[in-house]
Design an enzyme around this catalytic site. Structure first.
Site, PDB file in Angstrom:
ATOM      1  N   GLU A 195      -3.773  -2.103  -3.287  1.00  0.00           N
ATOM      2  CA  GLU A 195      -2.697  -2.973  -3.783  1.00  0.00           C
ATOM      3  C   GLU A 195      -1.694  -3.058  -2.662  1.00  0.00           C
ATOM      4  OE1 GLU A 195       0.597  -4.238  -4.814  1.00  0.00           O
ATOM      5  OE2 GLU A 195       0.843  -2.528  -6.160  1.00  0.00           O
ATOM      6  N   CYS A 252       6.436  -5.169  -3.783  1.00  0.00           N
ATOM      7  CA  CYS A 252       5.398  -5.997  -3.178  1.00  0.00           C
ATOM      8  C   CYS A 252       5.264  -7.341  -3.881  1.00  0.00           C
ATOM      9  CB  CYS A 252       4.062  -5.255  -3.190  1.00  0.00           C
ATOM     10  SG  CYS A 252       3.556  -4.688  -4.831  1.00  0.00           S
ATOM     11  N   GLU A 272      -5.841  -3.032 -10.671  1.00  0.00           N
ATOM     12  CA  GLU A 272      -5.324  -1.956 -11.502  1.00  0.00           C
ATOM     13  C   GLU A 272      -5.149  -2.512 -12.911  1.00  0.00           C
ATOM     14  OE1 GLU A 272      -4.706   1.018 -10.074  1.00  0.00           O
ATOM     15  OE2 GLU A 272      -3.853   0.734  -8.072  1.00  0.00           O
ATOM     16  N   ASN A 284       8.314   3.016  -3.242  1.00  0.00           N
ATOM     17  CA  ASN A 284       9.177   2.163  -4.063  1.00  0.00           C
ATOM     18  C   ASN A 284       9.050   2.429  -5.566  1.00  0.00           C
ATOM     19  OD1 ASN A 284       6.601   1.060  -3.991  1.00  0.00           O
ATOM     20  ND2 ASN A 284       7.305  -1.064  -3.921  1.00  0.00           N
TER      21      ASN A 284
END
Length: 482
Positions: A255, A289, A462, A159
């Site tokens: 993630e 997400c 992150e 994505n």
């Protein structure tokens, strides 16, 4: 070598020879696979696919390059990251068009991904890796320093194939690690193209890029010479990554999926709030997400909010990302397209569809943005992550009930609260169980702010100082003075 700047059309991509970057050389894959433009369903390129031997060669090259790269001055490593940012900036428009053709998102969104990549790379290059002094007194001097882990496997999703390539690569390089990058099988092109530039930018073996048809990920996550895995993808896949790395106790950052909620307070401005929620619910055709997937609206605003959201969805322009009128592109790949079509069936069977609800003809993987109201939360449309342009709106009367329902999920990536009373919104935000909670916005990421999930939405973070440190191990120096 064909420059990225010439690869601006599907014909250019089809004629270009895409290769892997292995130990400083551009090499063919053991096999190849077609890459599909999801807006047309047509083949636009052929990408290399690595076999076990090439994966082993990539890891071996990264391992051999590690000592010299680890010992290189931080300033030199940072300068290479800045040079990479400059290359990306010079080729911004062409890289963005390649992203559109392989991913499907509108050109404006793809351009934004490239801009974010430049911003993140430059921010990371400027970050300090100085140690932290814990104690400095008559008894002892104690300092925590950060040491690179070794070989990092960076596993990318489809994505955000380019942005995530850069924001995983840059901190790994800055901290002195070497890297093996595995792009998604359906969106490998932008990473492979930049790999051509990296060949002459970094020493051989420091960065390696391997092609994948779906089997390379487990080879990397179980490889004994890989010290860390940075993975972005579904929660189910993340569990497999974690299990695969357990044998060698790899450092792992995950993630993963999210089922983010938005709570609309009774004092919210309906028109303004619907506009904001629409943007962050349907961005990238809902294939994010951390996009808003469950919307809880106070009963006093429920009908008017549903009408506003439906109007925006009904007016959306869906089409090929290179069409300047396009606001939403296609579902990225055929497999996900089938999943989204199943979700559409649930929307019609278990709720009231007030916008969209159908697949568009034309050869691509297009679904109209869909708004569903009056759906029970036991429906998988609400309880599971819906990774596509289908969003559910539920009503509530009591804010405690809304908070409990928002928290009733195994996911914990993000949430947002929308209303005029910021103090009250902050109190609600504090009670929501997610890595990030925004007020009157959503999906607002920044390179200096850590981002990660709670519960089954991930492990580690992150971005920010904390994200940089995920690429290192703590190394304590303790000097006794007595």
């Amino acid at each position: 070598m064909t420059a990225v700047s010439t690869l601006a059309s599907s014909r250019d991509l089809l004629q270009h020879k895409f290769q892997q970057l292995l130990n400083g050389k551009l090499v063919d894959g053991a096999a190849s696979q077609p890459v599909i433009d999801p807006a047309t369903g047509r083949v636009i390129a052929h990408a290399p696919v690595a076999d076990r031997q090439q994966v082993d060669d990539a890891v071996a090259a990264a391992k051999a390059a590690f000592p010299a790269w680890r010992d290189a001055p931080v300033a030199d490593r940072a300068d290479i990251i800045r040079q990479l940012a400059n290359i990306i900036e010079e080729r911004r428009d062409e890289i963005a068009r390649v992203i559109v053709l392989e991913n499907g998102k509108p050109l404006a969104d793809a351009t934004a991904d490239v801009e974010y990549s430049i911003t993140w790379a430059r921010h990371i290059a400027d970050m300090s890796l100085d140690g932290t002094v814990i104690r400095d007194d008559d008894e002892a001097y104690v300092e925590v320093r950060r040491k690179p882990i070794g070989v990092v496997a960076a596993i990318l999703p489809w994505n955000f194939p380019f942005f995530q390539f850069v924001y995983k690569l840059a901190p790994a390089l800055l901290t002195g690690n070497t890297v093996v990058v595995k792009p998604s099988p359906t969106t490998p092109l932008s990473a492979l193209l930049v790999g051509e530039a990296l060949r002459s930018l970094v020493p051989a073996g420091v960065v390696n890029i391997v092609g994948d048809a779906g089997e390379v990920g487990p080879m990397l996550t179980s490889h004994p010479d890989v010290g860390k895995v940075s993975f972005t993808g579904s929660t189910a896949a993340g569990k497999r990554v974690m299990a695969s790395g357990a044998e060698t106790l790899k450092r792992i950052v995950l993630e993963l999926g999210g089922n983010d909620s938005a709570i609309v307070m009774p004092d919210a401005d309906v028109k303004k709030t619907a506009a904001g929620i629409y943007t962050w619910a349907f961005a990238n055709s809902g294939q994010v997400c951390i996009s808003i997937k469950r919307i809880y609206v106070h009963s006093s605003l429920y009908d008017s909010f549903c009408d506003e959201l439906a109007e925006r969805a009904n007016n959306a322009v869906v089409g090929h990302g290179l069409d300047p009128e396009t606001e939403l592109g296609p579902i990225q790949n055929a497999r996900q397209f089938e999943t989204v079509k199943e979700s559409l069936k649930l929307a019609h069977a278990q709720g009231t569809v007030i916008a969209g609800g159908e697949v568009l003809d034309g050869g691509g993987y297009f679904v109209r943005p869909t708004v569903v109201r009056d759906v029970d939360e036991s429906s998988p449309l609400v309880s599971a992550e819906t990774f596509g342009p289908i969003r559910s709106v539920m009503r509530y009367d009591d804010v405690d009930d809304a908070i409990a329902r928002a928290n009733n999920t195994p996911y914990g990536l993000g949430n947002s609260v929308w209303g005029e009373d910021l103090d009250a919104a902050e109190q609600i935000a504090d009670r929501l169980e997610s890595g990030t909670v925004w007020v009157n916005t959503h999906f607002a990421l920044a390179p200096d702010v850590p981002f990660g999930g709670r519960k089954q939405s991930g492990l580690g973070v992150e971005f920010g100082r904390e994200g940089i440190e995920e690429y290192t191990d703590a190394h304590v120096i303790h000097i006794a003075r007595q």
